[in-house]
Design a protein around this motif. Structure first.
Motif, PDB file in Angstrom:
ATOM      1  N   THR A   1      -8.888   2.710  -1.922  1.00 36.05           N
ATOM      2  CA  THR A   1      -9.656   3.466  -2.907  1.00 36.05           C
ATOM      3  C   THR A   1      -9.122   3.361  -4.328  1.00 36.05           C
ATOM      4  OG1 THR A   1      -8.378   5.422  -2.259  1.00 36.05           O
ATOM      5  CG2 THR A   1     -10.533   5.116  -1.228  1.00 36.05           C
ATOM      6  N   GLY A   2      -8.089   2.575  -4.560  1.00 38.99           N
ATOM      7  CA  GLY A   2      -7.568   2.408  -5.909  1.00 38.99           C
ATOM      8  C   GLY A   2      -6.615   1.237  -5.958  1.00 38.99           C
ATOM      9  N   GLU A   3      -6.359   0.739  -7.163  1.00 44.30           N
ATOM     10  CA  GLU A   3      -5.486  -0.422  -7.295  1.00 44.30           C
ATOM     11  C   GLU A   3      -4.704  -0.327  -8.599  1.00 44.30           C
ATOM     12  OE1 GLU A   3      -6.052  -5.278  -7.197  1.00 44.30           O
ATOM     13  OE2 GLU A   3      -7.273  -3.975  -5.922  1.00 44.30           O
ATOM     14  N   SER A   4      -3.439  -0.694  -8.545  1.00 42.17           N
ATOM     15  CA  SER A   4      -2.573  -0.675  -9.724  1.00 42.17           C
ATOM     16  C   SER A   4      -1.636  -1.867  -9.685  1.00 42.17           C
ATOM     17  CB  SER A   4      -1.748   0.616  -9.780  1.00 42.17           C
ATOM     18  OG  SER A   4      -2.582   1.746  -9.876  1.00 42.17           O
TER      19      SER A   4
ATOM     20  N   GLY B   1       0.837  -1.191   0.000  1.00 44.74           N
ATOM     21  CA  GLY B   1       0.000   0.000   0.000  1.00 44.74           C
ATOM     22  C   GLY B   1       0.871   1.240   0.000  1.00 44.74           C
TER      23      GLY B   1
ATOM     24  N   ILE C   1       2.432   5.785 -11.009  1.00 48.50           N
ATOM     25  CA  ILE C   1       1.467   6.028  -9.931  1.00 48.50           C
ATOM     26  C   ILE C   1       1.959   7.126  -9.002  1.00 48.50           C
ATOM     27  CG2 ILE C   1       0.368   5.015  -7.891  1.00 48.50           C
ATOM     28  CD1 ILE C   1      -0.831   4.204 -10.607  1.00 48.50           C
TER      29      ILE C   1
ATOM     30  N   CYS D   1      -5.638   5.171   0.122  1.00 45.51           N
ATOM     31  CA  CYS D   1      -4.572   4.165   0.076  1.00 45.51           C
ATOM     32  C   CYS D   1      -4.691   3.414  -1.240  1.00 45.51           C
ATOM     33  CB  CYS D   1      -4.660   3.196   1.252  1.00 45.51           C
ATOM     34  SG  CYS D   1      -3.339   1.955   1.270  1.00 45.51           S
ATOM     35  N   ARG D   2      -3.705   3.580  -2.113  1.00 48.73           N
ATOM     36  CA  ARG D   2      -3.698   2.837  -3.380  1.00 48.73           C
ATOM     37  C   ARG D   2      -3.001   1.501  -3.142  1.00 48.73           C
ATOM     38  NH1 ARG D   2      -4.615   3.022  -9.060  1.00 48.73           N
ATOM     39  NH2 ARG D   2      -6.030   4.682  -8.501  1.00 48.73           N
TER      40      ARG D   2
ATOM     41  N   LEU E   1      -4.262  11.544  -9.280  1.00 53.55           N
ATOM     42  CA  LEU E   1      -4.878  10.542  -8.407  1.00 53.55           C
ATOM     43  C   LEU E   1      -5.059  11.143  -7.023  1.00 53.55           C
ATOM     44  CD1 LEU E   1      -2.913   7.259  -9.292  1.00 53.55           C
ATOM     45  CD2 LEU E   1      -5.232   7.886  -9.998  1.00 53.55           C
TER      46      LEU E   1
ATOM     47  N   ASP F   1      -6.079   9.164  -4.007  1.00 54.69           N
ATOM     48  CA  ASP F   1      -6.463   7.992  -3.225  1.00 54.69           C
ATOM     49  C   ASP F   1      -6.139   8.160  -1.754  1.00 54.69           C
ATOM     50  OD1 ASP F   1      -7.419   6.069  -5.221  1.00 54.69           O
ATOM     51  OD2 ASP F   1      -5.380   6.213  -6.017  1.00 54.69           O
TER      52      ASP F   1
ATOM     53  N   ARG G   1       0.234   7.669   1.438  1.00 54.76           N
ATOM     54  CA  ARG G   1       0.420   8.827   0.574  1.00 54.76           C
ATOM     55  C   ARG G   1       1.167   9.998   1.228  1.00 54.76           C
ATOM     56  NH1 ARG G   1      -4.363  11.987  -2.730  1.00 54.76           N
ATOM     57  NH2 ARG G   1      -3.182  13.855  -3.204  1.00 54.76           N
TER      58      ARG G   1
ATOM     59  N   LEU H   1       0.085  10.682  -8.191  1.00 53.16           N
ATOM     60  CA  LEU H   1      -0.246  11.142  -6.843  1.00 53.16           C
ATOM     61  C   LEU H   1       0.369  12.509  -6.574  1.00 53.16           C
ATOM     62  CD1 LEU H   1       0.230   7.809  -4.858  1.00 53.16           C
ATOM     63  CD2 LEU H   1      -1.935   9.014  -5.197  1.00 53.16           C
TER      64      LEU H   1
END
Length: 341
Positions: free
Chosen positions: A305-308, A50, A316, A329-330, A325, A327, A53, A320
């Motif tokens: 809230t997001g996934e990559s 994770g 990514i 926590c991506r 973006l 998020d 951020r 951010l």
């Protein structure tokens, strides 16, 4: 019969791929040699990591103050601030090599973004039944919030405000839901976060609507305005628990107003050591085990809230940093290779 200490080891050299910050707002994936696990160590294959951020963007943007660079090192960081540095601390994986009792175990580790890594067994926290591996990336965030609650010591009937509905502020408020409080408000400037906050069963309020006379205020917005409002919300001789990390940015506060006249206190909470009130009776490992156990509640999925994919990490971080973006926590997905559900 004596069991073998380790599962059979691969005899050929192995490599790992990891994310590195290589300059201000620059990152890349780098390959490195992976040693075979020694006695008391394990080889972990990452399932998810994770992005925390706030802290990770301070590192990405090269805003770590040189004066405290050593104190702010992550447990398995490689390199020194500002760069090149391998940084991160929200990794979930499965043990592929190590003692028999660990093989196949899902674990959390305070490790940077890397697809496979070797660490001491003492660095691993077993993920209990009822906590999905994907949700377990939040263990390090739950630990931050848990430590702050130990610092503050909320009491029966307290009036509490959490200022800032980001990842840490939201987690702090979510853990406080179970306390027998008179009042709990999550204070946020962005009305778009109302749905997220209310999904936690916590009251959402804009700053000008927040109630004052709080016994404790947890400040998590990392803004001057948020900290200034926290001073206004605290009751006479109340306490503000400062959970934000500003990096090298200067902070301006109206200390001649509420802070001085009403004898307020601002106290830092930092997860590098166990809170003073528990330091002699809890280890960091015990704190992590408690933190991951708190994540059985599905409500915590709202933070993801997001996934990559892992190979997308350099892009990514750029997204951010530039605001494309937004998020909480991506989640970073690693190559499956037989991943268990």
């Amino acid at each position: 019969m004596t069991l073998p200490q380790h599962a059979p080891q691969n005899t050929h050299p192995q490599t790992a791929l990891a994310y590195w910050t290589v300059g201000p707002c620059q990152g890349e994936l780098r390959s490195e040699e992976l040693p075979a696990p020694a006695q008391g160590e394990a080889l972990v294959r990452a399932l998810y990591s994770g992005i925390s951020r706030g802290t990770e963007l301070v590192v990405h943007e090269a805003h770590v103050p040189p004066r405290i660079a050593k104190k702010m090192r992550a447990p398995y960081q490689t390199g020194d601030f500002p760069a090149p540095v391998k940084f991160g601390y929200l990794s979930v994986g499965v043990v592929e090599e190590g003692p028999e009792g660990w093989i196949g175990q899902s674990v959390f580790c305070l490790h940077p973004h890397q697809d496979r890594y070797v660490v001491p067994l003492t660095a691993l926290t077993r993920i209990p039944e009822g906590v999905p591996a994907r949700r377990a990336v939040l263990t390090g965030i739950a630990e931050i919030a848990l430590n702050a609650l130990w610092e503050a010591g909320p009491r029966l009937g307290d009036r509490i405000a959490v200022v800032g509905a980001g990842l840490v502020g939201g987690m702090t408020a979510a853990l406080l839901r179970s306390f027998p409080l008179e009042r709990l408000q999550l204070v946020e400037t962005d009305p778009g976060k109302r749905g997220f906050v209310e999904s936690l069963s916590v009251e959402f309020v804009l700053p000008h609507d927040a109630k004052q006379d709080c016994d404790i205020v947890f400040h998590c917005s990392a803004t001057d305005e948020g900290l200034a409002r926290s001073l206004q919300l605290a009751g006479d001789e109340g306490e503000i628990i400062e959970m934000s990390w500003y990096g090298d940015r200067k902070v301006s506060l109206p200390l001649g107003e509420d802070f001085h006249a009403r004898r307020l206190s601002i106290r830092a909470s930092q997860v590098g050591v166990v809170a003073r009130s528990r330091r002699h009776r809890r280890t960091s490992s015990e704190r992590l085990q408690l933190a991951v156990s708190l994540l059985r509640d599905p409500v915590f999925d709202a933070f993801l809230t997001g996934e990559s994919q892992f190979e997308e990490l350099p892009e990514i971080f750029q997204s951010l940093e530039n605001g494309e973006l937004d998020d909480l926590c991506r989640v970073i997905n690693y190559p499956k290779k037989g991943r268990k559900a």
